[in-house]
Write a protein that holds these residues in place. Structure first.
Motif, PDB file in Angstrom:
ATOM      1  N   LYS A 193       0.810  -1.217   0.000  1.00  0.00           N
ATOM      2  CA  LYS A 193       0.000   0.000   0.000  1.00  0.00           C
ATOM      3  C   LYS A 193       0.845   1.270   0.000  1.00  0.00           C
ATOM      4  O   LYS A 193       0.464   2.284  -0.591  1.00  0.00           O
ATOM      5  CB  LYS A 193      -0.937   0.009   1.207  1.00  0.00           C
ATOM      6  N   GLU A 194       1.992   1.241   0.684  1.00  0.00           N
ATOM      7  CA  GLU A 194       2.820   2.441   0.784  1.00  0.00           C
ATOM      8  C   GLU A 194       3.942   2.496  -0.258  1.00  0.00           C
ATOM      9  O   GLU A 194       4.760   3.404  -0.242  1.00  0.00           O
ATOM     10  CB  GLU A 194       3.427   2.532   2.194  1.00  0.00           C
ATOM     11  N   LYS A 195       3.962   1.521  -1.145  1.00  0.00           N
ATOM     12  CA  LYS A 195       4.946   1.482  -2.237  1.00  0.00           C
ATOM     13  C   LYS A 195       6.371   1.676  -1.701  1.00  0.00           C
ATOM     14  O   LYS A 195       7.142   2.515  -2.175  1.00  0.00           O
ATOM     15  CB  LYS A 195       4.635   2.550  -3.288  1.00  0.00           C
ATOM     16  N   CYS A 196       6.696   0.857  -0.715  1.00  0.00           N
ATOM     17  CA  CYS A 196       8.005   0.967  -0.075  1.00  0.00           C
ATOM     18  C   CYS A 196       9.116   0.534  -1.029  1.00  0.00           C
ATOM     19  O   CYS A 196       8.954  -0.413  -1.806  1.00  0.00           O
ATOM     20  CB  CYS A 196       8.043   0.104   1.182  1.00  0.00           C
ATOM     21  N   THR A 197      10.245   1.216  -0.924  1.00  0.00           N
ATOM     22  CA  THR A 197      11.411   0.866  -1.743  1.00  0.00           C
ATOM     23  C   THR A 197      12.417   0.032  -0.969  1.00  0.00           C
ATOM     24  O   THR A 197      13.311  -0.567  -1.564  1.00  0.00           O
ATOM     25  CB  THR A 197      12.112   2.135  -2.247  1.00  0.00           C
ATOM     26  N   GLY A 198      12.286   0.003   0.363  1.00  0.00           N
ATOM     27  CA  GLY A 198      13.266  -0.716   1.161  1.00  0.00           C
ATOM     28  C   GLY A 198      12.662  -1.431   2.348  1.00  0.00           C
ATOM     29  O   GLY A 198      11.584  -1.068   2.851  1.00  0.00           O
ATOM     30  N   LEU A 199      13.361  -2.482   2.796  1.00  0.00           N
ATOM     31  CA  LEU A 199      12.954  -3.267   3.964  1.00  0.00           C
ATOM     32  C   LEU A 199      14.196  -3.853   4.612  1.00  0.00           C
ATOM     33  O   LEU A 199      15.009  -4.482   3.932  1.00  0.00           O
ATOM     34  CB  LEU A 199      12.007  -4.393   3.553  1.00  0.00           C
ATOM     35  N   ASN A 200      14.353  -3.632   5.906  1.00  0.00           N
ATOM     36  CA  ASN A 200      15.438  -4.242   6.669  1.00  0.00           C
ATOM     37  C   ASN A 200      14.866  -5.348   7.550  1.00  0.00           C
ATOM     38  O   ASN A 200      13.748  -5.220   8.059  1.00  0.00           O
ATOM     39  CB  ASN A 200      16.136  -3.215   7.563  1.00  0.00           C
ATOM     40  N   GLY A 201      15.635  -6.413   7.746  1.00  0.00           N
ATOM     41  CA  GLY A 201      15.141  -7.484   8.596  1.00  0.00           C
ATOM     42  C   GLY A 201      16.210  -8.512   8.904  1.00  0.00           C
ATOM     43  O   GLY A 201      17.361  -8.393   8.477  1.00  0.00           O
ATOM     44  N   VAL A 202      15.815  -9.510   9.659  1.00  0.00           N
ATOM     45  CA  VAL A 202      16.670 -10.656   9.949  1.00  0.00           C
ATOM     46  C   VAL A 202      16.166 -11.829   9.101  1.00  0.00           C
ATOM     47  O   VAL A 202      15.031 -11.809   8.621  1.00  0.00           O
ATOM     48  CB  VAL A 202      16.654 -11.010  11.453  1.00  0.00           C
ATOM     49  N   PRO A 203      16.993 -12.846   8.876  1.00  0.00           N
ATOM     50  CA  PRO A 203      16.583 -13.946   7.997  1.00  0.00           C
ATOM     51  C   PRO A 203      15.235 -14.555   8.339  1.00  0.00           C
ATOM     52  O   PRO A 203      14.440 -14.855   7.441  1.00  0.00           O
ATOM     53  CB  PRO A 203      17.722 -14.958   8.165  1.00  0.00           C
ATOM     54  N   THR A 204      14.951 -14.731   9.634  1.00  0.00           N
ATOM     55  CA  THR A 204      13.685 -15.339  10.040  1.00  0.00           C
ATOM     56  C   THR A 204      12.492 -14.542   9.533  1.00  0.00           C
ATOM     57  O   THR A 204      11.481 -15.106   9.089  1.00  0.00           O
ATOM     58  CB  THR A 204      13.618 -15.464  11.573  1.00  0.00           C
ATOM     59  N   MET A 205      12.579 -13.220   9.581  1.00  0.00           N
ATOM     60  CA  MET A 205      11.483 -12.373   9.106  1.00  0.00           C
ATOM     61  C   MET A 205      11.214 -12.610   7.623  1.00  0.00           C
ATOM     62  O   MET A 205      10.060 -12.753   7.192  1.00  0.00           O
ATOM     63  CB  MET A 205      11.819 -10.897   9.336  1.00  0.00           C
ATOM     64  N   PHE A 206      12.278 -12.645   6.836  1.00  0.00           N
ATOM     65  CA  PHE A 206      12.115 -12.845   5.401  1.00  0.00           C
ATOM     66  C   PHE A 206      11.546 -14.230   5.094  1.00  0.00           C
ATOM     67  O   PHE A 206      10.756 -14.397   4.167  1.00  0.00           O
ATOM     68  CB  PHE A 206      13.444 -12.627   4.676  1.00  0.00           C
ATOM     69  N   LYS A 207      11.923 -15.225   5.885  1.00  0.00           N
ATOM     70  CA  LYS A 207      11.361 -16.565   5.697  1.00  0.00           C
ATOM     71  C   LYS A 207       9.852 -16.559   5.916  1.00  0.00           C
ATOM     72  O   LYS A 207       9.092 -17.165   5.149  1.00  0.00           O
ATOM     73  CB  LYS A 207      12.023 -17.557   6.668  1.00  0.00           C
ATOM     74  N   PHE A 208       9.422 -15.870   6.961  1.00  0.00           N
ATOM     75  CA  PHE A 208       7.983 -15.776   7.239  1.00  0.00           C
ATOM     76  C   PHE A 208       7.251 -15.070   6.104  1.00  0.00           C
ATOM     77  O   PHE A 208       6.159 -15.477   5.696  1.00  0.00           O
ATOM     78  CB  PHE A 208       7.737 -15.044   8.555  1.00  0.00           C
ATOM     79  N   LEU A 209       7.824 -13.990   5.595  1.00  0.00           N
ATOM     80  CA  LEU A 209       7.185 -13.238   4.518  1.00  0.00           C
ATOM     81  C   LEU A 209       7.043 -14.093   3.268  1.00  0.00           C
ATOM     82  O   LEU A 209       5.977 -14.153   2.643  1.00  0.00           O
ATOM     83  CB  LEU A 209       7.994 -11.976   4.204  1.00  0.00           C
ATOM     84  N   LEU A 210       8.112 -14.774   2.892  1.00  0.00           N
ATOM     85  CA  LEU A 210       8.112 -15.578   1.672  1.00  0.00           C
ATOM     86  C   LEU A 210       7.176 -16.782   1.764  1.00  0.00           C
ATOM     87  O   LEU A 210       6.676 -17.257   0.742  1.00  0.00           O
ATOM     88  CB  LEU A 210       9.535 -16.040   1.358  1.00  0.00           C
ATOM     89  N   SER A 211       6.948 -17.273   2.979  1.00  0.00           N
ATOM     90  CA  SER A 211       6.092 -18.454   3.140  1.00  0.00           C
ATOM     91  C   SER A 211       4.639 -18.088   3.428  1.00  0.00           C
ATOM     92  O   SER A 211       3.816 -18.972   3.673  1.00  0.00           O
ATOM     93  CB  SER A 211       6.633 -19.340   4.268  1.00  0.00           C
ATOM     94  N   HIS A 212       4.305 -16.800   3.383  1.00  0.00           N
ATOM     95  CA  HIS A 212       2.921 -16.383   3.626  1.00  0.00           C
ATOM     96  C   HIS A 212       2.010 -17.001   2.564  1.00  0.00           C
ATOM     97  O   HIS A 212       2.315 -16.960   1.370  1.00  0.00           O
ATOM     98  CB  HIS A 212       2.816 -14.855   3.578  1.00  0.00           C
ATOM     99  N   PRO A 213       0.888 -17.595   2.969  1.00  0.00           N
ATOM    100  CA  PRO A 213       0.023 -18.296   1.998  1.00  0.00           C
ATOM    101  C   PRO A 213      -0.502 -17.396   0.873  1.00  0.00           C
ATOM    102  O   PRO A 213      -0.801 -17.887  -0.216  1.00  0.00           O
ATOM    103  CB  PRO A 213      -1.129 -18.830   2.861  1.00  0.00           C
ATOM    104  N   ASN A 214      -0.607 -16.080   1.128  1.00  0.00           N
ATOM    105  CA  ASN A 214      -1.106 -15.161   0.101  1.00  0.00           C
ATOM    106  C   ASN A 214      -0.014 -14.245  -0.432  1.00  0.00           C
ATOM    107  O   ASN A 214      -0.302 -13.146  -0.923  1.00  0.00           O
ATOM    108  CB  ASN A 214      -2.260 -14.324   0.667  1.00  0.00           C
ATOM    109  N   PHE A 215       1.222 -14.689  -0.327  1.00  0.00           N
ATOM    110  CA  PHE A 215       2.353 -13.849  -0.715  1.00  0.00           C
ATOM    111  C   PHE A 215       2.188 -13.272  -2.124  1.00  0.00           C
ATOM    112  O   PHE A 215       2.430 -12.076  -2.359  1.00  0.00           O
ATOM    113  CB  PHE A 215       3.652 -14.663  -0.638  1.00  0.00           C
ATOM    114  N   ASP A 216       1.753 -14.086  -3.060  1.00  0.00           N
ATOM    115  CA  ASP A 216       1.658 -13.648  -4.460  1.00  0.00           C
ATOM    116  C   ASP A 216       0.580 -12.594  -4.692  1.00  0.00           C
ATOM    117  O   ASP A 216       0.537 -11.975  -5.768  1.00  0.00           O
ATOM    118  CB  ASP A 216       1.397 -14.855  -5.371  1.00  0.00           C
TER     119      ASP A 216
END
Length: 559
Positions: free
Chosen positions: A291-314
């Motif tokens: 929604k906010e058209k973000c250009t950047g995101l900082n995180g730790v590996p675990t966070m990115f794993k959760f995001l990528l495995s979200h059932p509605n990621f696509d």
């Protein structure tokens, strides 16, 4: 005095530039004037958007209120709260008047809170309502029952003799002073009075205290200066080519250096927009990125794993994403590739650092691709790195494992009230001993192998817990792995592996042993294997290995 303009071109490693000698208040003031109409902070949780002009008004109001409250240069003020615009404003306000902001872990219990407040000699506590069943007000009143009967700002606490004010960020408790009341108090403090205090400050003054994350169970209070914070944020931001056009989603906890320095302060130094989330929540982060058209995101590996495995990621549009930092723990090359590909973060970099020295190494977009995904980069500008034999202190040849030590412009002032620990961490020649095992190649790229203290000594053999973990997660059925050493009467230590299995997969102990036996020496096979559904972690995503070790000791009666 020379000023470092963050809008200057991205600096090469070999350029000689003066480091900024400004204070946080001074440099953020300049950015707020320069980018006054830009969005500084967007907080969809509270349905608020602050321009840089509005943000300056807020933090100046808090600063004046604190002056009216009688806060002196060097006084310690604590904050215990989820991420919020007020948190960031308080950080700038305290820095502007020369106070020291003590950043309290949002997951702390009452006992841990009391220890930190007492240890830090805090005069003021700012707190919010809490989360996840942890009612902060209950803890505060339990420690300071006198709050129920004293006038706001007139606390006299038996448990916390230095504390005289407790301020509610939410304003929900009528017994306590609210942030709005504090700002109202400061309205008769003049701009000149605030300016006079700001001009009395120096860049080497302490401005933040952050407690080490406690993965070893023994947190220490790291003192950071204006100089440390500003310059580390500038350099790491330059390496990612930040500008006023960037919008960074900040979901890392602000009490952590990665949240408050390498995310929030960094954005403010470049006129970028902070899209703030109170804490990491997978769906909310994906929604706000979209929604906010973000250009950047900082995180730790675990966070990115959760995001990528979200059932509605696509279903989320992440096409605006380009850049960001990943830090906190080892990131598998496969995960790096997946983030760059599926999240469109082609300019993602790896940052390695510690609370004691902020960012130490960083990969660059210009680095060879294999170095970007398999190393933590080279020393940041202003940083020297050596790899030494931890037993002898002698530098080891390139390609040999040893302890990473660093001499850097960003090093802490020391541990508050712990000179002994400071001297153990920083040697007489000014080198910070990180406690991390690493390898450096012939051109300076580093790989982190593990912790010196996490080396398991089994029957005289040195075993890297990280090496076993890296192998285990390559198994198709293993989602995450954590390896610890546990006491053994005969061999000194034995190996215990904790495993999280992929959904709908099954795995036996024999399967794990067979897999390791096919790939590593026999003495590296764990004696104990535990299948779990989650790991205990700090609020910044690091695994609390000491808790896993304690669990194994208790379960297998290894005391």
């Amino acid at each position: 005095m020379q000023y470092w303009d963050p809008t200057y071109k991205c600096m090469s490693r070999n350029e000689k530039e003066d480091f900024s000698k400004e204070t946080i208040g001074g440099i953020i003031d300049r950015m707020c004037i320069k980018y006054e109409n830009n969005e500084a902070i967007v907080c969809r949780d509270k349905n608020v958007r602050y321009s840089y002009r509005d943000f300056k008004k807020m933090y100046d109001g808090i600063a004046k209120g604190l002056l009216k409250l009688g806060i002196k240069k060097g006084d310690h003020l604590s904050i215990w709260s989820l991420n919020s615009p007020e948190w960031i404003a308080l950080q700038i306000a305290t820095a502007k008047i020369g106070a020291v902001l003590v950043c309290i872990n949002i997951d702390y219990s009452k006992h841990e809170l009391e220890f930190n407040l007492k240890h830090s000699n805090s005069k003021v506590l700012f707190f919010s309502k809490g989360y996840n069943g942890n009612n902060y007000a209950d803890s505060v009143y339990s420690i300071c029952p006198e709050l129920k009967y004293c006038f706001p700002g007139k606390l006299s606490s038996k448990a916390l003799p230095d504390m005289n004010s407790v301020i509610s960020l939410d304003g929900q408790d009528k017994n306590l002073m609210s942030l709005e009341k504090l700002i109202e108090m400061g309205k008769d403090v003049s701009d000149d009075e605030l300016l006079e205090r700001s001009k009395s400050l120096e860049c080497y003054d302490t401005t933040n205290i952050q407690y080490t994350s406690g993965t070893t169970g023994n947190p220490k209070a790291v003192m950071s200066t204006h100089y440390n914070i500003i310059n580390n944020a500038i350099i790491s931001g330059k390496n990612l080519d930040y500008s006023e056009k960037d919008r960074l989603l900040v979901c890392l906890p602000l009490f952590h250096v990665m949240g408050c320095v390498l995310s929030a302060i960094q954005c403010l130094l470049y006129g970028s927009t902070i899209v703030l989330v109170d804490r990491f929540q997978t769906t909310k982060v994906l929604e706000y990125l979209d929604k906010e058209k973000c250009t950047g995101l900082n995180g730790v590996p675990t966070m990115f794993k959760f995001l990528l495995s979200h059932p509605n990621f696509d279903n989320f549009d992440l096409s605006s994403l380009r850049k960001g930092m990943i830090a906190g723990s080892y990131c598998q090359p496969d995960l790096m590739n997946e983030i760059m590909d599926k999240m469109n973060m082609k300019e993602l970099c790896i940052v390695y650092g510690q609370t004691e020295a902020m960012g130490i190494t960083q990969t660059l977009i210009s680095d060879p691709f294999d170095k970007r995904i398999t190393t933590v980069g080279r020393g940041m500008f202003g940083t020297e790195i050596k790899i030494i034999n931890p037993a002898t202190g002698k530098e080891v040849p390139n390609g040999v494992v040893g302890e990473l030590i660093t001499k850097t412009e960003y090093i802490m002032k020391g541990y508050y009230k712990n000179q002994e620990a400071t001297q153990k961490s920083i040697d007489k020649d000014g080198w910070l001993h990180t406690g991390d095992l690493a390898i450096k190649d012939e051109v300076g790229y580093c790989k982190i192998i593990g912790r010196v203290k996490e080396i398991i000594i089994r029957g005289g053999e040195n075993i890297s817990a990280t090496e076993i973990e890296e192998l285990l997660v390559t198994h198709v059925s293993i989602k995450e792995a954590a390896v610890v050493g546990v006491p053994d009467k005969n061999l000194g230590e034995e190996i215990c592996a904790f495993l999280i299995i992929e959904d709908k997969h099954t795995l036996s102990r024999e399967d794990v042993v067979s897999f390791i036996q096919d790939n590593l020496a026999k003495y590296k096979i764990p004696k104990y294997i535990e299948f779990v559904t989650e790991f205990p972690t700090t609020a910044s995503g690091k695994i609390k290995k000491f808790m896993l070790k304690d669990y194994a000791i208790e379960k297998y009666n290894l005391k």
